[in-house]
Design an enzyme around this catalytic site. Sequence first.
Site, mmCIF file in Angstrom:
data_model
loop_
_atom_site.group_PDB
_atom_site.id
_atom_site.type_symbol
_atom_site.label_atom_id
_atom_site.label_comp_id
_atom_site.label_asym_id
_atom_site.label_seq_id
_atom_site.Cartn_x
_atom_site.Cartn_y
_atom_site.Cartn_z
ATOM 1 N N ASP A 27 0.804 -1.228 0.000
ATOM 2 C CA ASP A 27 0.000 0.000 0.000
ATOM 3 C C ASP A 27 0.834 1.273 0.000
ATOM 4 O OD1 ASP A 27 0.738 -0.650 2.649
ATOM 5 O OD2 ASP A 27 -0.953 0.452 3.492
ATOM 6 N N GLU A 50 9.817 -10.519 -1.817
ATOM 7 C CA GLU A 50 10.827 -9.470 -1.903
ATOM 8 C C GLU A 50 12.251 -10.006 -1.978
ATOM 9 O OE1 GLU A 50 7.168 -7.601 -0.069
ATOM 10 O OE2 GLU A 50 8.282 -9.480 0.227
ATOM 11 N N HIS A 113 0.666 0.021 10.640
ATOM 12 C CA HIS A 113 1.059 -1.340 10.268
ATOM 13 C C HIS A 113 2.399 -1.301 9.528
ATOM 14 C CE1 HIS A 113 -0.787 0.159 6.566
ATOM 15 N NE2 HIS A 113 -0.171 -0.811 5.907
ATOM 16 N N HIS A 114 3.061 -2.422 9.454
ATOM 17 C CA HIS A 114 4.391 -2.572 8.860
ATOM 18 C C HIS A 114 5.459 -1.806 9.650
ATOM 19 C CE1 HIS A 114 2.498 -4.719 5.740
ATOM 20 N NE2 HIS A 114 2.460 -3.815 4.784
ATOM 21 N N GLY A 407 27.180 -16.157 -0.917
ATOM 22 C CA GLY A 407 26.910 -17.590 -0.829
ATOM 23 C C GLY A 407 25.526 -17.961 -0.336
ATOM 24 N N ASP A 434 18.796 -29.385 -5.177
ATOM 25 C CA ASP A 434 17.423 -29.514 -4.675
ATOM 26 C C ASP A 434 17.201 -28.685 -3.413
ATOM 27 O OD1 ASP A 434 19.202 -31.213 -3.394
ATOM 28 O OD2 ASP A 434 17.795 -32.860 -3.180
ATOM 29 N N ASN A 461 20.008 -34.708 -5.105
ATOM 30 C CA ASN A 461 20.783 -35.672 -4.316
ATOM 31 C C ASN A 461 20.239 -35.776 -2.895
ATOM 32 O OD1 ASN A 461 21.679 -33.159 -3.468
ATOM 33 N ND2 ASN A 461 23.655 -33.339 -4.515
ATOM 34 N N GLY A 463 19.001 -33.711 -0.477
ATOM 35 C CA GLY A 463 19.410 -32.958 0.706
ATOM 36 C C GLY A 463 20.583 -32.043 0.451
ATOM 37 N N GLU A 467 26.597 -29.507 2.784
ATOM 38 C CA GLU A 467 26.623 -29.520 4.246
ATOM 39 C C GLU A 467 27.026 -30.892 4.771
ATOM 40 O OE1 GLU A 467 26.308 -26.746 5.573
ATOM 41 O OE2 GLU A 467 25.114 -25.527 4.228
#
Length: 567
Positions: A27, A50, A113-114, A407, A434, A461, A463, A467
Amino acid sequence: MRMLIGDYLIRRLAEAGISHLFGVPGDFNLSFLEQVEAAPSVSFVGNCNELNAAYAADGYARTAGLCGLVTTLGVGDLGAISGIAGAYAERVPFVHITGIPPLHAVESRALLHHTLADGGYGNIGRCMAEYTVAQARLTPANAVEEIDRVLQACWRERRPVHLQLPSDITHLSIEVPDAPLVLEDSQGDAEQVALAAEHIATRLAAARHPVMILDADVDRFGTASLVADLAERGVIACVATAPAKAVLDETAPYYLGGYVGAASRPDIRELVSQSDCVIGLGLRFTEINTGFFTQKIRPEAFINILAHEVSLAGRSIPAAPMAAVLKALLAKLSPSTRTLPARPATGAASAPGQGDDALTHAALWPRVAAFLREGDVIIGEAGTSNTALLGTAFPQKTRYIAQPIWGAIGYTLPALFGSYMGSPERRHILFIGDGSFQLTVQELSSILRHGQKPIIFLLNNKGYTIERLILGERSRYNDIANWRYAALPHAFDREDKALSLVVERVSELEDALKQAEQADKAVFIELILPEMDAPEALKRFGIAVADYDYGPTGPRNASTQTHAQKG
């Protein structure tokens, strides 16, 4: 001359070369978006959220030039802030315009608001000041000066800027200048530029084995052609850090490959460590650029040509911008009789795997390399895809988009959307994992909605493999839901605008690549890969990260400890 404030902002954006604004309506920005809607020079491109809009603006700016990002106060700004910070880190310029409540509400500290409902309206601006190079809250009194100042800073520093536009001033009339906005790079101080060029020319003339190390600023400040001319005339070997991948023609005789400190190819590592003249071009010593700070460069041999100054063995020469120094250096430099270092021979060995063999990374990437063609825009997601692509030689005139410094996983899908919006004449190819895909998957709908025709390779793969290679190989926190990825283009679009394929075997990959070459629509290829399979460079990277992050007594994967001991 009088104009409405919103119309004047649009005029200045257009004069800066901005034709697209990404974002989400709210708005507080609708009055401005109505003016955008009526303007022939600028188009608003809606995104699913956003954060995706900020990533799209980043991708657009890398291939097509300046653009804008439009959000609404608070929820919109903070939703976009990681994308804005990423652009700051990677030195990518765009203009962030946020619609804020009317000035009377701001000045009376109305609880709207916001906001945090505490009457404060400075918090968002303070947040954005950390990740932009110039900021302003526009008013009828300051709009002319502040719009111009902030746009100039965006161009000069090649980083995001932040403008707050109150909702009740967009349609107010003010006096504006007739003269158009002209964005120009600083030429610096002539004496300082000449001094820097003279010093560098003298060093090069005496050098036996000079080498230039490129970083992202070569691309951001448009100096790649100057660097190529310098390499040719001076017979200077060139290597590139990860952020400068494909900035130079990788088929050129002076280009040797990528530089990552001790993790570089042995001949490159030795060349840099033994060189008597190492010229950095915007070089930043991040852990990604240096293989966790393992670079070996003789301090007395090091020159760093930065965006706005030159560092000569630690001595700073200010007011000596990169482009101006390179031009002056080329004017001084005589052709050299040096010879370039020989590059290791690269045989045309056949790619591993055939027929019904299960697809692996060893089989995938050589076939991908053969699939790439001149002029492609190639986009590599953090982790597996980027690591493999950094080791892949690209054809001429290729553009590579990645985010190695910030990254943020999920960056590349919206960045693809933005880049394609700015350069639809080029073939765009995305490689994304993925786990990363699940963060920003909504923007696939924007790609299809706008009729874009990229080729998307989804590496499934099961997952977060990057990591798992660092820590938690079998831990549940690295697991994700195993979606029916190839079905998503049909779920996001009702008009069958995409060809969807699932590939599990080598023969299926080869067939999919042929279909992708011939398709006149978006292509989505889900690649089923083993959970712990990865390029060897990524496996080594995982071990290095664990060593650096957790220290000698910290936790490790048992399998990676064994791998490290064998290595």
